[in-house]
Design a protein around this motif. Sequence first.
Motif, PDB file in Angstrom:
ATOM      1  N   ALA A  98     -14.006  21.896  -1.159  1.00 37.88           N
ATOM      2  CA  ALA A  98     -14.463  23.179  -1.843  1.00 37.88           C
ATOM      3  C   ALA A  98     -13.888  23.435  -3.109  1.00 37.88           C
ATOM      4  O   ALA A  98     -14.084  24.361  -3.828  1.00 37.88           O
ATOM      5  CB  ALA A  98     -14.080  24.158  -0.742  1.00 37.88           C
ATOM      6  N   THR A  99     -13.113  22.479  -3.703  1.00 38.42           N
ATOM      7  CA  THR A  99     -12.165  22.878  -4.796  1.00 38.42           C
ATOM      8  C   THR A  99     -12.296  21.372  -5.719  1.00 38.42           C
ATOM      9  O   THR A  99     -12.065  20.475  -5.314  1.00 38.42           O
ATOM     10  CB  THR A  99     -10.847  23.489  -4.560  1.00 38.42           C
ATOM     11  N   PRO A 100     -12.206  21.613  -6.840  1.00 38.31           N
ATOM     12  CA  PRO A 100     -12.313  20.536  -7.922  1.00 38.31           C
ATOM     13  C   PRO A 100     -10.539  20.214  -7.974  1.00 38.31           C
ATOM     14  O   PRO A 100     -10.310  19.207  -8.504  1.00 38.31           O
ATOM     15  CB  PRO A 100     -12.611  21.086  -9.116  1.00 38.31           C
ATOM     16  N   VAL A 101      -9.655  20.849  -7.456  1.00 37.48           N
ATOM     17  CA  VAL A 101      -8.315  20.853  -7.722  1.00 37.48           C
ATOM     18  C   VAL A 101      -7.921  19.500  -6.529  1.00 37.48           C
ATOM     19  O   VAL A 101      -8.226  19.770  -5.476  1.00 37.48           O
ATOM     20  CB  VAL A 101      -7.487  21.779  -7.511  1.00 37.48           C
ATOM     21  N   MET A 102      -6.862  18.903  -6.779  1.00 43.76           N
ATOM     22  CA  MET A 102      -6.404  17.850  -5.887  1.00 43.76           C
ATOM     23  C   MET A 102      -5.667  18.765  -4.787  1.00 43.76           C
ATOM     24  O   MET A 102      -5.216  19.630  -4.956  1.00 43.76           O
ATOM     25  CB  MET A 102      -5.376  16.982  -6.371  1.00 43.76           C
ATOM     26  N   THR A 103      -5.985  18.290  -3.331  1.00 45.34           N
ATOM     27  CA  THR A 103      -5.223  18.543  -2.307  1.00 45.34           C
ATOM     28  C   THR A 103      -3.992  17.541  -1.917  1.00 45.34           C
ATOM     29  O   THR A 103      -4.352  16.498  -1.891  1.00 45.34           O
ATOM     30  CB  THR A 103      -6.318  18.786  -1.155  1.00 45.34           C
ATOM     31  N   CYS A 104      -2.977  18.236  -1.725  1.00 45.18           N
ATOM     32  CA  CYS A 104      -1.711  17.574  -1.310  1.00 45.18           C
ATOM     33  C   CYS A 104      -1.164  17.740   0.184  1.00 45.18           C
ATOM     34  O   CYS A 104      -1.296  18.888   0.329  1.00 45.18           O
ATOM     35  CB  CYS A 104      -0.636  18.093  -2.316  1.00 45.18           C
ATOM     36  N   LYS A 119      -6.332  26.023 -13.472  1.00 44.32           N
ATOM     37  CA  LYS A 119      -6.004  24.316 -13.653  1.00 44.32           C
ATOM     38  C   LYS A 119      -4.872  23.776 -13.034  1.00 44.32           C
ATOM     39  O   LYS A 119      -3.948  23.101 -13.631  1.00 44.32           O
ATOM     40  CB  LYS A 119      -6.300  23.571 -15.003  1.00 44.32           C
ATOM     41  N   PRO A 120      -4.381  24.261 -11.807  1.00 46.20           N
ATOM     42  CA  PRO A 120      -3.402  23.762 -11.366  1.00 46.20           C
ATOM     43  C   PRO A 120      -3.608  22.108 -10.752  1.00 46.20           C
ATOM     44  O   PRO A 120      -4.637  21.681 -10.917  1.00 46.20           O
ATOM     45  CB  PRO A 120      -3.122  24.496  -9.870  1.00 46.20           C
ATOM     46  N   LEU A 121      -2.288  21.539 -10.924  1.00 47.28           N
ATOM     47  CA  LEU A 121      -2.238  19.981 -10.563  1.00 47.28           C
ATOM     48  C   LEU A 121      -2.795  19.759  -9.253  1.00 47.28           C
ATOM     49  O   LEU A 121      -3.676  18.939  -8.965  1.00 47.28           O
ATOM     50  CB  LEU A 121      -0.918  19.456 -10.762  1.00 47.28           C
ATOM     51  N   TRP A 122      -2.296  20.580  -8.199  1.00 47.01           N
ATOM     52  CA  TRP A 122      -2.657  20.507  -6.870  1.00 47.01           C
ATOM     53  C   TRP A 122      -2.497  21.553  -6.125  1.00 47.01           C
ATOM     54  O   TRP A 122      -1.655  22.536  -6.377  1.00 47.01           O
ATOM     55  CB  TRP A 122      -1.989  19.136  -6.245  1.00 47.01           C
ATOM     56  N   PHE A 123      -3.328  21.760  -4.853  1.00 44.20           N
ATOM     57  CA  PHE A 123      -3.010  22.771  -3.924  1.00 44.20           C
ATOM     58  C   PHE A 123      -2.342  22.036  -2.815  1.00 44.20           C
ATOM     59  O   PHE A 123      -2.811  20.988  -2.348  1.00 44.20           O
ATOM     60  CB  PHE A 123      -4.273  23.329  -3.297  1.00 44.20           C
ATOM     61  N   GLU A 124      -0.908  22.557  -2.197  1.00 41.94           N
ATOM     62  CA  GLU A 124      -0.394  21.774  -1.210  1.00 41.94           C
ATOM     63  C   GLU A 124      -0.257  22.782   0.017  1.00 41.94           C
ATOM     64  O   GLU A 124      -0.097  23.800   0.102  1.00 41.94           O
ATOM     65  CB  GLU A 124       1.199  21.651  -1.891  1.00 41.94           C
ATOM     66  N   ASP A 125      -0.602  21.859   1.125  1.00 41.11           N
ATOM     67  CA  ASP A 125      -0.345  22.597   2.633  1.00 41.11           C
ATOM     68  C   ASP A 125      -1.250  23.896   2.430  1.00 41.11           C
ATOM     69  O   ASP A 125      -0.282  24.882   2.999  1.00 41.11           O
ATOM     70  CB  ASP A 125       0.772  22.700   2.948  1.00 41.11           C
TER      71      ASP A 125
END
Length: 399
Positions: free
Chosen positions: A261-267, A239-245
Amino acid sequence: MKITAIRTYRTEEFANVLWVHVETDAGITGLGETFYGAEAVAAHIHNTLAVRLLGQDPLRIEHLHREMLNLPMAQSSTGVEYRAASAIDIALWDIFGKLAGLPVWQMLGGLSWEKMRLYNTCAGTRYVRSNVIKPVDTWNLGTADGPYEDLDGFMNRPAELAESLLDEGITAMKIWPFDPAATEFKGQYITADAMKAGLKPFEEIRRTVGDKIDIMLEMHCLWNLPTAMQIAREVAEFKPLWFEDPIRMNNAQALAEFARATPVMTCASETLGSRFAYKEYLDRDACHVVMADLCWTGGLTEGRKIAAMADSYHRPFAAHDCIGPVGFVAGIHMSFSQPNTIIQESVRAFYRGWYLELVTDMPRIEGGYVHPPEGPGLGLELQPAFFERSDLVTRISEL
């Protein structure tokens, strides 16, 4: 009031940081900064921009911003032209605030927040301190010589690091444990053992502190799309807050595929330049958190337009900071003025370390929050001792 001189400063020790002074006939000097390729940026300022700026009214910020970027090669990038314009623009806002006797956040519209939550980008004390800006090369693992070697921390003692941050009230951290694998495999694939090694910090942090701390995964644009998606699937469990770049920021459609493709926010992404580049990513639903580096993407003038555009798509804004002290403080002013700011990036190894060797003040940071800078303009200056450095290189253009 007129611009009478533009001075640039760079040093051998902090080889990628460029500082700018914009001087006026009213005796007010504005301070700006950018990062990466300092010598090339200085050349562009003196050889191309100075003739457009000297003798101009520094308070015509929008006009001068357009003048600096109305060039055939300055097309939505974070290249030399945008970095140079960013440094000058930040200095112009500093002049505006000093003339009015008010902090820059007031000039940008006033406070949207009483205090701003910070996250700690877990860099070490020497990270980005040289002209070697490559993944892994500046990690100095195993050579910790101070209390804030947080890069060594997330690779070798991640649970201890998370507890240390929580003890200070810092409830979010950004790490990049997959970078060694990206370097080894050139971002084209990842082995099972490398995946396990990258997941280990997440496992140890969650096992020790649970969900008391948010974790962001920085991917530094190092992966191809299928491998980035593979990594995202494995990390999502924690459960990370976001995936960045996760991939290179040159294909909005590809990033949109990742985001779906992911429920995690993309930054995304401090590597984008100008609001026009961000619009393409927003139009394609490619990013959930809009991150901008004010020293790269056009300064405070462009940064507030990017933040406002993100808000029109109901996306939060986050100012990037893993560079120099003036850029950090400029980002804080922007963050406080924007109603859709989600969190402010910071590096405790920097603002408690080498930043203080260079500038006079830092905003008040305590309990995991930064408080509004109080002085006029940006609220900081270069240290008097800075101008006595033996490795200082100065260049001036003047009327």
